[in-house]
Scaffold this motif. Structure first.
Motif, PDB file in Angstrom:
ATOM      1  N   GLU A 233      14.309  83.226  47.262  1.00 44.19           N
ATOM      2  CA  GLU A 233      13.897  83.360  45.852  1.00 44.19           C
ATOM      3  C   GLU A 233      12.982  82.211  45.432  1.00 44.19           C
ATOM      4  N   LEU A 234      13.213  81.036  45.994  1.00 39.89           N
ATOM      5  CA  LEU A 234      12.405  79.869  45.638  1.00 39.89           C
ATOM      6  C   LEU A 234      11.195  79.724  46.546  1.00 39.89           C
ATOM      7  N   GLN A 235      11.282  80.387  47.699  1.00 46.43           N
ATOM      8  CA  GLN A 235      10.294  80.133  48.755  1.00 46.43           C
ATOM      9  C   GLN A 235      10.215  78.631  49.057  1.00 46.43           C
ATOM     10  N   ARG A 236      11.383  77.990  49.009  1.00 47.05           N
ATOM     11  CA  ARG A 236      11.419  76.556  49.273  1.00 47.05           C
ATOM     12  C   ARG A 236      12.692  76.212  50.058  1.00 47.05           C
ATOM     13  N   TRP A 237      12.648  75.028  50.669  1.00 52.04           N
ATOM     14  CA  TRP A 237      13.818  74.491  51.349  1.00 52.04           C
ATOM     15  C   TRP A 237      14.627  73.674  50.358  1.00 52.04           C
ATOM     16  N   VAL A 238      15.943  73.884  50.346  1.00 52.36           N
ATOM     17  CA  VAL A 238      16.834  73.178  49.426  1.00 52.36           C
ATOM     18  C   VAL A 238      17.751  72.270  50.244  1.00 52.36           C
ATOM     19  N   TRP A 239      18.000  71.069  49.729  1.00 46.38           N
ATOM     20  CA  TRP A 239      18.913  70.132  50.415  1.00 46.38           C
ATOM     21  C   TRP A 239      20.339  70.663  50.294  1.00 46.38           C
ATOM     22  N   THR A 240      20.962  70.898  51.423  1.00 49.71           N
ATOM     23  CA  THR A 240      22.339  71.402  51.457  1.00 49.71           C
ATOM     24  C   THR A 240      23.091  70.607  52.530  1.00 49.71           C
ATOM     25  N   THR A 241      23.671  69.465  52.138  1.00 46.19           N
ATOM     26  CA  THR A 241      24.368  68.624  53.113  1.00 46.19           C
ATOM     27  C   THR A 241      25.501  69.387  53.783  1.00 46.19           C
ATOM     28  N   PHE A 242      26.243  70.157  53.001  1.00 47.92           N
ATOM     29  CA  PHE A 242      27.447  70.809  53.530  1.00 47.92           C
ATOM     30  C   PHE A 242      27.089  72.255  53.905  1.00 47.92           C
ATOM     31  N   TYR A 243      27.745  73.245  53.310  1.00 50.57           N
ATOM     32  CA  TYR A 243      27.389  74.625  53.648  1.00 50.57           C
ATOM     33  C   TYR A 243      26.083  75.014  52.956  1.00 50.57           C
ATOM     34  N   PRO A 244      25.358  76.017  53.497  1.00 47.03           N
ATOM     35  CA  PRO A 244      24.070  76.422  52.902  1.00 47.03           C
ATOM     36  C   PRO A 244      24.198  76.861  51.448  1.00 47.03           C
ATOM     37  N   TYR A 245      25.395  77.269  51.051  1.00 44.51           N
ATOM     38  CA  TYR A 245      25.563  77.719  49.663  1.00 44.51           C
ATOM     39  C   TYR A 245      25.980  76.572  48.733  1.00 44.51           C
ATOM     40  N   GLN A 246      26.041  75.334  49.237  1.00 42.62           N
ATOM     41  CA  GLN A 246      26.332  74.160  48.403  1.00 42.62           C
ATOM     42  C   GLN A 246      25.041  73.358  48.250  1.00 42.62           C
ATOM     43  N   TRP A 247      24.430  73.448  47.077  1.00 36.55           N
ATOM     44  CA  TRP A 247      23.121  72.813  46.840  1.00 36.55           C
ATOM     45  C   TRP A 247      23.317  71.402  46.294  1.00 36.55           C
ATOM     46  N   ASP A 248      22.796  70.416  47.025  1.00 41.03           N
ATOM     47  CA  ASP A 248      22.924  69.021  46.573  1.00 41.03           C
ATOM     48  C   ASP A 248      22.185  68.817  45.247  1.00 41.03           C
ATOM     49  N   LEU A 249      22.828  68.069  44.354  1.00 38.21           N
ATOM     50  CA  LEU A 249      22.208  67.767  43.061  1.00 38.21           C
ATOM     51  C   LEU A 249      21.245  66.586  43.208  1.00 38.21           C
ATOM     52  N   ASN A 250      20.209  66.602  42.398  1.00 38.07           N
ATOM     53  CA  ASN A 250      19.167  65.579  42.437  1.00 38.07           C
ATOM     54  C   ASN A 250      19.409  64.548  41.337  1.00 38.07           C
ATOM     55  N   TYR A 251      20.090  63.468  41.696  1.00 34.99           N
ATOM     56  CA  TYR A 251      20.435  62.453  40.696  1.00 34.99           C
ATOM     57  C   TYR A 251      19.262  61.563  40.313  1.00 34.99           C
ATOM     58  N   ALA A 252      18.118  61.744  40.945  1.00 37.42           N
ATOM     59  CA  ALA A 252      16.934  61.041  40.457  1.00 37.42           C
ATOM     60  C   ALA A 252      16.492  61.652  39.125  1.00 37.42           C
ATOM     61  N   ASN A 253      17.011  62.823  38.821  1.00 36.96           N
ATOM     62  CA  ASN A 253      16.734  63.491  37.551  1.00 36.96           C
ATOM     63  C   ASN A 253      17.835  63.124  36.550  1.00 36.96           C
ATOM     64  N   PRO A 254      17.477  62.410  35.467  1.00 39.91           N
ATOM     65  CA  PRO A 254      18.522  61.957  34.532  1.00 39.91           C
ATOM     66  C   PRO A 254      19.288  63.115  33.889  1.00 39.91           C
ATOM     67  N   ALA A 255      18.672  64.286  33.816  1.00 39.06           N
ATOM     68  CA  ALA A 255      19.374  65.437  33.233  1.00 39.06           C
ATOM     69  C   ALA A 255      20.610  65.790  34.065  1.00 39.06           C
ATOM     70  N   VAL A 256      20.538  65.551  35.377  1.00 41.12           N
ATOM     71  CA  VAL A 256      21.694  65.839  36.238  1.00 41.12           C
ATOM     72  C   VAL A 256      22.833  64.879  35.912  1.00 41.12           C
ATOM     73  N   PHE A 257      22.482  63.595  35.764  1.00 34.46           N
ATOM     74  CA  PHE A 257      23.528  62.625  35.424  1.00 34.46           C
ATOM     75  C   PHE A 257      24.193  63.004  34.104  1.00 34.46           C
ATOM     76  N   ALA A 258      23.372  63.324  33.101  1.00 32.06           N
ATOM     77  CA  ALA A 258      23.931  63.651  31.780  1.00 32.06           C
ATOM     78  C   ALA A 258      24.826  64.886  31.872  1.00 32.06           C
ATOM     79  N   ALA A 259      24.394  65.878  32.638  1.00 32.17           N
ATOM     80  CA  ALA A 259      25.182  67.106  32.753  1.00 32.17           C
ATOM     81  C   ALA A 259      26.520  66.827  33.430  1.00 32.17           C
TER      82      ALA A 259
END
Ligand code: OTU
Length: 628
Positions: A233-259
């Motif tokens: 759907e994204l036509q992109r590679w997503v960081w998934t340290t664990f299983y492919p269905y677990q998408w790593d969050l991007n903490y360089a984005n402050p919105a992630v920290f706030a959420a």
């Protein structure tokens, strides 16, 4: 004219007047660390100050929403910040579904927990999980909602209230590192929302991922190889340290920290008292490194701690960082900038099992020597088993030059197929080659020989080995956490091999359903379950009356003639003498008389230790006579 109000003003704005003094006082204590850490992470962004203000205002709203009874508990704990470090704190960890079918069923188990002396219950993930396979709930689809299969939010509120009344703190996972691929953030990203796509690490091609892969390890090399997943759907590679269905969050984005800070406080307001911060080591990525334990991950955790300390100072943060021993202490932070209150001591856990396999306490002694004293109001978490594998690589620093081969031998021992000469019945986990170890799976009782025991003596030895490990966890100076079923010697569940979605993940061996028929035998002095339960209860009771076993009391190791024996001294008046071998051993006690904590007998001089035998000894106080 527009003015930017201070973070404090934004925090206080949503609060009723009667809460403002406390909030301002707590903010003042946290301000320096909070602003420094958030500033270092996000301060270079042009929108930093308005973002910070919005963050503080939403924190203020969650503060205002905190129930009065939780605020009362906060105040009590603020006055006694080491409340969780006493020798009568005892933890228990269970899957909701396996332990009680659902949250209401867990509430029905409170009597069992109280009988054991439990004051802290870690329920494995119970928030709405990904549809389909979810890594046992570690792929979270909503941080706001209890999984409908396990109950409702009202059930959770009822359970936390019942547990609180029973003196039991509820611990919940806070899975910070990733969300499920059907969490609203991931769905939004897939639907094309650019702000939500920025919640994740995504790449248009393999260039960056291939660079990262050169230095990043793999947690599940067999079941989920690689750290990136192509998402059509994204036509992109997503960081998934664990299983492919677990998408790593991007903490360089402050919105992630706030959420995530909001998610934490929302759960705290539902009565969660401890957060098990899952996979804390992985929160920050840096090219050229293994992307674990990065300084920014610590800054994030310290900022989160500061926010918890403002809104919910009665709440504890617990680091689940399964990392080599030298990397662990950083998760406590420092006096000036505290981080987590509690951290898993996975090296201690793994070294205990290693000592059984090697019939030598060498690894254990090294781990204990490498365990520093902690800052005030902090505690290790000790355990014998948990829902995960025993990861051997945390011991690479202690295992010496032939470390990988040595740990692989230990792993082979616990895989112990019939005929191999090993009493253990477990499984090697995700091992890539015969001369390297990854992890070992199996219930404690199966790994310690209870499953394979066919004679009275084999059973006796298996029980001793189990009590040896529990005795270490209970006397080390930590918050000990029992894993569901271990109190009754429950053995492996092999049914996972029949499920295509689980067969690759032998951690399911140690996730059986709670066995009520064994529970019924717990007071029976003849059955294996009854004897184990009784033995454990004796240790737990003894621990409760021994201040020398509190988390903060000093620990040292006395020299022994043989590496088979561990002589763990607490303070100068308590000694755990443990024989990790199948041969009888002797140990010469320090001068004076020693009373056996379990049977009251008095010992002095040289004592004998039968195979896998443990003694808990208290130094007899010399009768001090008042001068006439
Ligand atoms: C944690 O585990 C959880 O305890 C596991 O059950 C989850 O599968 C995992 O996170 C993903 O959410 O890396 O530092 O080797 O020790 O996966 C945390 C297996 C982790 C676990 C490892 C672990």
């Amino acid at each position: 004219m527009m003015s930017i109000r201070s973070p404090l003003a934004r925090l206080l704005a949503p609060l009723p007047t009667h809460l403002r003094d406390d909030a301002a006082r707590r903010y003042a204590r946290q301000e320096a660390v909070l602003l420094d850490r958030l500033g270092s992470l996000y301060g270079q962004r042009p929108d930093f100050l308005p973002w910070l203000g919005d963050l503080m205002e939403s924190v203020g709203r969650l503060y205002a929403a905190r129930a009065p009874e939780l605020r009362r508990q906060d105040a009590q704990r603020e006055a006694r910040p080491d409340w969780f470090a006493s020798q009568s704190m005892l933890g228990y960890s269970a899957y909701v579904q396996r332990f009680g079918a659902n949250l209401q069923g867990v509430a029905a188990r409170i009597a069992h927990l109280r009988e054991l002396g439990v004051t802290y219950l870690h329920l494995l993930p119970f928030l709405r999980a990904r549809a389909g396979e979810s890594d046992g709930g570690f792929a979270v689809a909503s941080f706001e909602e209890v999984d409908p299969a396990l109950g409702s939010n009202a059930d959770l509120l009822a359970l936390t209230a019942q547990l609180r009344a029973a003196g039991i703190s509820l611990c919940s996972d806070l899975i910070l590192n990733h969300v499920a691929d059907d969490h609203a953030w991931a769905l939004g990203a897939k639907a094309g929302d650019p702000l939500l796509r920025d919640f994740f690490h995504t790449y248009p091609d393999r260039v960056q991922p291939d660079r990262y892969e050169q230095t990043v390890g793999q947690v599940f090399p067999q079941a989920a190889p690689g750290n990136f997943t192509f998402v059509p759907e994204l036509q992109r590679w997503v960081w998934t340290t664990f299983y492919p269905y677990q998408w790593d969050l991007n903490y360089a984005n402050p919105a992630v920290f706030a959420a995530m800070a909001g998610a934490m406080l929302g759960l705290a307001n539902k009565g969660i008292e401890v957060f098990r911060l899952d996979s804390t080591a992985f929160l920050w990525k840096r090219e050229g490194t293994d992307c674990m334990n990065q300084p920014e991950a610590h800054s994030l955790l310290q900022a989160l701690r500061a926010i918890a300390a403002i809104v919910a100072p009665g709440v504890l943060l617990k680091a689940e960082a399964i990392v080599p021993t030298p990397k662990l202490p950083a998760y406590f932070g420092s006096d000036a900038a505290p981080e987590c209150h509690i951290a898993y001591h996975s090296s201690l856990m793994a070294a205990g099992w290693g000592a059984l396999a090697e019939e030598s306490t060498d690894l254990l002694q090294q781990v204990i020597a490498a365990t520093p004293p902690l800052p005030p109001a902090a505690s290790w978490l000790s355990y014998v088993r948990c829902h995960d594998d025993i990861g051997w690589n945390v011991l690479l620093n202690e295992a010496g030059a032939d470390g990988p081969a040595r740990l692989a031998r230990i792993a082979r021992f616990f895989a112990g197929t019939p005929g191999s000469g090993s009493y253990a019945r477990g499984a090697a986990f995700q091992s890539s080659s015969a001369d390297k170890a990854h992890g070992s799976n199996g219930m404690a009782a199966s790994l310690a020989g209870l499953e394979s025991a066919t004679t009275v003596q084999e059973q006796e030895y298996a029980l001793r080995r189990l009590l040896l490990l529990h005795g270490l966890a209970l006397s080390f100076g930590a918050l000990p956490v029992l894993y569901m079923g271990d109190e009754l010697g429950m053995t492996n569940d092999y049914s996972y091999t029949q499920r295509a979605d689980r067969a690759m993940d032998s951690r399911w061996l140690q996730r059986p359903a709670f066995d009520d028929s064994l529970l019924a035998w717990r007071h029976d002095g003849v059955s294996a379950s009854g004897r184990l339960y009784l033995g454990l209860r004796q240790l737990i009771d003894a621990r409760g009356r021994l201040p020398a076993l509190a988390a903060a009391a000093p620990r040292s190791v006395l020299p022994a003639d043989t590496p088979a024996v561990l002589a763990l001294l607490r303070g100068d008046a308590f000694l755990n003498l443990s024989n990790f071998s199948g041969a009888s051993q002797r140990f010469t006690l320090p001068a004076g008389e020693w009373r056996n904590s379990l049977d009251g007998s008095v010992l002095a001089g040289t004592v004998g230790l039968q195979p896998w035998h443990m003694l808990w000894l208290e130094r007899e106080q010399e009768q001090k006579r008042e001068p006439a």
